[in-house]
Design a protein around this motif. Structure first.
Motif, mmCIF file in Angstrom:
data_model
loop_
_atom_site.group_PDB
_atom_site.id
_atom_site.type_symbol
_atom_site.label_atom_id
_atom_site.label_comp_id
_atom_site.label_asym_id
_atom_site.label_seq_id
_atom_site.Cartn_x
_atom_site.Cartn_y
_atom_site.Cartn_z
ATOM 1 N N CYS A 39 71.161 58.546 33.031
ATOM 2 C CA CYS A 39 70.178 59.128 33.961
ATOM 3 C C CYS A 39 69.576 58.090 34.895
ATOM 4 C CB CYS A 39 69.056 59.816 33.190
ATOM 5 S SG CYS A 39 67.794 60.536 34.243
ATOM 6 N N SER A 40 69.582 58.404 36.191
ATOM 7 C CA SER A 40 69.094 57.447 37.187
ATOM 8 C C SER A 40 67.573 57.314 37.168
ATOM 9 C CB SER A 40 69.541 57.881 38.581
ATOM 10 O OG SER A 40 69.108 59.194 38.830
ATOM 11 N N ARG A 41 66.898 58.226 36.469
ATOM 12 C CA ARG A 41 65.438 58.107 36.403
ATOM 13 C C ARG A 41 64.991 57.082 35.358
ATOM 14 N NH1 ARG A 41 61.932 61.293 38.459
ATOM 15 N NH2 ARG A 41 60.643 61.479 36.590
ATOM 16 N N ARG A 42 65.906 56.650 34.544
ATOM 17 C CA ARG A 42 65.558 55.667 33.513
ATOM 18 C C ARG A 42 65.578 54.271 34.134
ATOM 19 N NH1 ARG A 42 69.519 57.743 28.609
ATOM 20 N NH2 ARG A 42 68.472 59.718 28.176
ATOM 21 N N HIS A 43 64.421 53.677 34.254
ATOM 22 C CA HIS A 43 64.379 52.403 34.968
ATOM 23 C C HIS A 43 63.586 51.319 34.230
ATOM 24 C CE1 HIS A 43 61.129 54.944 36.980
ATOM 25 N NE2 HIS A 43 60.563 54.198 36.070
ATOM 26 N N GLN A 69 77.032 54.746 35.877
ATOM 27 C CA GLN A 69 76.574 56.083 35.528
ATOM 28 C C GLN A 69 77.735 57.079 35.588
ATOM 29 O OE1 GLN A 69 72.511 56.537 37.128
ATOM 30 N NE2 GLN A 69 73.140 58.648 37.516
ATOM 31 N N ALA A 70 77.721 58.061 34.689
ATOM 32 C CA ALA A 70 78.816 59.031 34.643
ATOM 33 C C ALA A 70 78.687 60.080 35.747
ATOM 34 C CB ALA A 70 78.861 59.715 33.280
ATOM 35 N N LEU A 71 77.473 60.565 35.943
ATOM 36 C CA LEU A 71 77.270 61.599 36.962
ATOM 37 C C LEU A 71 76.542 60.977 38.145
ATOM 38 C CD1 LEU A 71 77.144 64.414 38.150
ATOM 39 C CD2 LEU A 71 75.253 64.937 36.613
ATOM 40 N N VAL A 72 77.265 60.809 39.243
ATOM 41 C CA VAL A 72 76.725 60.133 40.418
ATOM 42 C C VAL A 72 76.541 61.169 41.514
ATOM 43 C CG1 VAL A 72 77.169 58.341 42.129
ATOM 44 C CG2 VAL A 72 77.885 58.009 39.756
ATOM 45 N N GLU A 73 75.277 61.456 41.853
ATOM 46 C CA GLU A 73 74.998 62.565 42.767
ATOM 47 C C GLU A 73 74.394 62.128 44.091
ATOM 48 O OE1 GLU A 73 73.410 66.089 40.039
ATOM 49 O OE2 GLU A 73 72.407 64.206 39.621
ATOM 50 N N THR B 123 81.518 64.523 42.365
ATOM 51 C CA THR B 123 80.170 64.927 42.758
ATOM 52 C C THR B 123 79.594 64.033 43.856
ATOM 53 O OG1 THR B 123 79.272 63.532 41.010
ATOM 54 C CG2 THR B 123 79.624 65.844 40.462
ATOM 55 N N ASN B 124 80.404 63.092 44.362
ATOM 56 C CA ASN B 124 79.916 62.207 45.420
ATOM 57 C C ASN B 124 81.070 61.860 46.349
ATOM 58 O OD1 ASN B 124 81.141 59.430 44.535
ATOM 59 N ND2 ASN B 124 80.302 60.344 42.680
ATOM 60 N N TYR B 125 80.722 61.377 47.570
ATOM 61 C CA TYR B 125 81.792 61.190 48.562
ATOM 62 C C TYR B 125 82.709 60.012 48.242
ATOM 63 C CZ TYR B 125 78.343 58.007 50.734
ATOM 64 O OH TYR B 125 77.417 57.017 50.975
ATOM 65 N N LEU B 146 75.015 69.772 42.316
ATOM 66 C CA LEU B 146 74.323 69.106 43.417
ATOM 67 C C LEU B 146 73.293 70.036 44.059
ATOM 68 C CD1 LEU B 146 77.229 67.268 45.280
ATOM 69 C CD2 LEU B 146 75.781 66.442 43.434
ATOM 70 N N SER B 147 72.222 69.427 44.550
ATOM 71 C CA SER B 147 71.280 70.185 45.366
ATOM 72 C C SER B 147 71.908 70.336 46.752
ATOM 73 C CB SER B 147 69.956 69.444 45.469
ATOM 74 O OG SER B 147 70.137 68.255 46.222
ATOM 75 N N LEU B 148 71.389 71.273 47.537
ATOM 76 C CA LEU B 148 71.961 71.505 48.864
ATOM 77 C C LEU B 148 71.862 70.247 49.733
ATOM 78 C CD1 LEU B 148 73.417 74.018 49.603
ATOM 79 C CD2 LEU B 148 71.391 74.861 50.777
ATOM 80 N N ALA B 149 70.764 69.510 49.572
ATOM 81 C CA ALA B 149 70.604 68.271 50.350
ATOM 82 C C ALA B 149 71.687 67.254 49.963
ATOM 83 C CB ALA B 149 69.215 67.683 50.103
ATOM 84 N N GLN B 150 72.003 67.224 48.683
ATOM 85 C CA GLN B 150 73.052 66.289 48.242
ATOM 86 C C GLN B 150 74.419 66.734 48.756
ATOM 87 O OE1 GLN B 150 72.175 66.472 44.049
ATOM 88 N NE2 GLN B 150 70.922 64.624 44.089
#
Lengths: 297, 333
Positions: A39-43, A69-73, B123-125, B146-150
């Motif tokens: 999770c990217s919120r973990r800092h 990170q596994a899920l990169v959004e 999930t990313n470019y 993803l959110s719409l912004a993403q």
């Protein structure tokens, strides 16, 4: 066979992380994976902190790999991934195809969250620089054996052998959901659950574990009884996933088993006090992951 | 302005229902483990696929073929043959998830258009561009995370067309990165093309209520006044600490009708309707509503409004009669 310490999948306070790795420096592990995978919120730890720990472990003779990170959004997720990929010193464990793209040309580890189910896929990743692949957790011994026959030369094989299994990722945070909090204001509830929160069925069977955006098995995947077999198959590295307590003892037990100092039965009973939930080994035996084989129990 | 409506075809009658009601594309799979909806009684053999393609083509509708599971070593030839068969059928595009299969398809049939399946977990470019550079992927279906912004950020940074899920069953996990099903049953979408497979499901009336189990694991228990839905693992009720609730996700469907103008503005190439396992009647009604909505938004996006009749129609077809904007709407997370 070597022993690796997987990345800490939970959110621990900064001091706990530092203490953990200060101890790990003297454990009989050969490879240590560092960084935030979930999770990217973990800092609590930033990249500089991780690099400092990495330097200390390298000085203690460990091979250090930085996990992505596994899920990169988001764009900031990508920035964090680029910074890790661009570090000049340590190889990365790519857990997303975007990380593979960013590390292209440099040696990297193809992490357990990439879907690798056949030789052609391993070959493509090897061409990109993968020196090692970590088998996706749901694969069986039989599938691994078949795949090893097609594996590119000079590519090492690593298998997840101990810990709660990482089973799924979501953009939703299930820990925040448990507390009726929005993800963006999660109040870092993960920190109150250093081994995840056990999810039970309505008849009280421990089934899964909530770890922020990651869902894990409640049971502890334990393949210590299979180490000799793995060695024969050609597995190079076995991965132990850090748990809140007694990881050092778990590592020591695996080491003794690998060195032939103890047998499988003795190793199983030595591990028993450190299992904080029921054991499982079903995936390895080609059945549902939650199952535990009788021979190994 | 092009925004394609991509509809599910689990059978020939469903395909015809989609085509007749305004789908721009239909997607289908072969009757085996090579596609992620490998349910008994569904999908196409070569003969049915030929008929379906002829029917769709004759009415100006494209046909996409999903080969979106991950080939295992000894079964590689099954997937390779599926690519060969699809090329022979002359489908408009192949929807793939596996790296090895993408290489085979792109080298053997360089003129065959390739789409990246949602099971590819891009999930990313950076990830999408990886597939584009190595295999010439022309379109990517984004996981429902993803959110719409993403999504907009992705579109701005890739030459690859983006397809989004608009309606249907909602995966709460990243597609291609969820093995909950094999943890409980031994079979997952990645390897066996199924999630929470029907053969592992059992129902039992007990004094405490109607119980649904997946390979023996209790997923939910329903009171007399509750509707029991299909026991998908992530949509069961569980107990965490002292609370029993839908710990992962409610039984609910994704419905993004209200986001259509945004999707048009952002340049989404296509909207996908989930549901190859659903009936021809479902496909007919969902396709008709979405055709009307897309046409309305294209005609006049500024004055577009979701018709209550559309929502009522879709509501009846939704899982648990509930729907959500899912991750497109950030507070869902």
């Amino acid at each position: 066979m070597k022993i690796s310490l997987g990345p800490i999948l939970y959110y621990w306070p900064r001091e706990a992380v530092r203490d953990f790795y200060a101890q790990a420096a003297s454990w009989p592990v050969d490879i240590v994976y560092l960084g935030e995978v979930v999770c990217s919120r973990r800092h609590e730890m930033n990249l500089d902190d991780w690099l400092e720990v990495a330097g200390q472990l390298a000085a203690a003779g460990k091979e250090v790999v930085l996990s992505t990170q596994a899920l990169v959004e988001s764009e900031s997720d990508l920035k964090a991934m680029r910074r890790i990929a661009n570090n000049a010193r340590f190889a990365i464990e790519a857990n997303d195809m975007g990380a593979v793209r960013l590390s292209a040309g440099r040696p990297f580890v193809a992490g357990p969250h990439l879907n690798m189910y056949n030789g052609a896929t391993l070959e493509i990743l090897a061409e990109q620089g993968a020196k090692r692949w970590v088998m996706p957790v749901e694969q069986s011994r039989t599938l691994l054996q078949q795949l090893l026959a097609q594996k590119p030369a000079n590519m090492e094989t690593e298998v997840f052998v101990y810990g709660r299994l990482p089973l799924a990722f979501s953009s939703r945070c299930f820990t925040a959901r448990r507390y009726n909090l929005p993800k963006d204001d999660c109040r870092f509830k993960c920190m109150e659950h250093p081994g995840g929160i056990t999810l039970n069925t309505r008849e009280g069977q421990p089934f899964l574990a909530l770890n922020g955006t990651q869902t894990q098995s409640a049971s502890i995947h334990n393949l210590i009884a299979e180490l000799a077999d793995m060695q024969q198959l050609g597995v190079d590295i076995v991965r132990i996933s850090p748990q809140p307590e007694h990881t050092g003892e778990v590592v020591a037990t695996f080491r003794k088993m690998l060195d032939g100092a103890i047998g499988a039965a003795e190793a199983q009973s030595a591990l028993k006090p450190y299992l904080f939930d029921a054991p499982c080994d079903g995936y390895w035996h080609g059945v549902s992951g939650i199952e535990q084989s009788k021979e190994a129990a | 302005m092009s925004l394609e409506l991509v509809c599910p075809a689990g059978s020939l009658p469903a395909l015809k229902a989609a085509v007749d009601n305004g789908a721009d594309c239909v997607y289908l799979g072969f009757r085996n483990v090579t596609n992620a909806r490998a349910f008994a009684g569904l999908n196409f053999d070569m003969e049915a696929a030929k008929k379906g393609i002829a029917y769709a083509r004759g009415r100006g509708c494209k046909v996409l073929l999903a080969l979106n599971t991950f080939p295992q070593t000894t079964l590689w030839n099954t997937w390779q043959k599926a690519v060969d068969d699809a090329a022979e059928l002359g489908v408009d595009a192949l929807i793939l998830a596996d790296l090895g299969l993408m290489r085979y398809a792109s080298r053997t049939y360089p003129n065959l258009r390739l789409h990246l399946s949602v099971q590819g977990s891009a999930t990313n470019y950076e990830a999408i561009n990886f597939y584009h550079e190595h295999f010439g992927i022309q379109r990517a279906v984004l996981p429902r995370v993803l959110s719409l912004a993403q999504v907009e950020m992705v579109i701005k940074n890739t030459p690859v067309e983006i397809e989004l899920f608009g309606f249907g069953g909602l995966c709460v996990m990243v597609e291609g990165r969820c093995v909950l099903s094999s943890y409980a049953t031994g079979e997952s979408p990645n390897t066996a093309g199924v999630c929470s497979p029907a053969k592992a499901v059992s129902w039992k009336q007990t004094p405490k209520g109607l119980e649904s189990r997946l390979n023996g694991v209790l997923l939910d228990r329903y009171g007399a006044d509750e509707n029991a839905g299909y026991p998908t693992l992530c949509k069961g009720r569980f107990t965490v600490q002292d609370e029993t609730y839908y710990a992962l996700e409610e039984p609910t469907s994704l419905n993004t009708l209200e986001m259509l103008p945004d999707m048009l503005r952002m340049g989404i190439a296509a909207i996908k309707i989930e549901g190859r396992q659903r009936s021809p009647a479902y496909v007919e009604q969902v396709t008709r509503v979405w055709r009307a909505a897309i046409d309305s938004a294209k005609r006049d996006a500024a004055n577009y409004a979701v018709s209550p009749a559309w929502m009522a129609q879709l509501g009846k077809l939704s899982e648990g009669q509930q729907h959500t904007l899912g991750a497109y709407y950030r507070p869902w997370k």
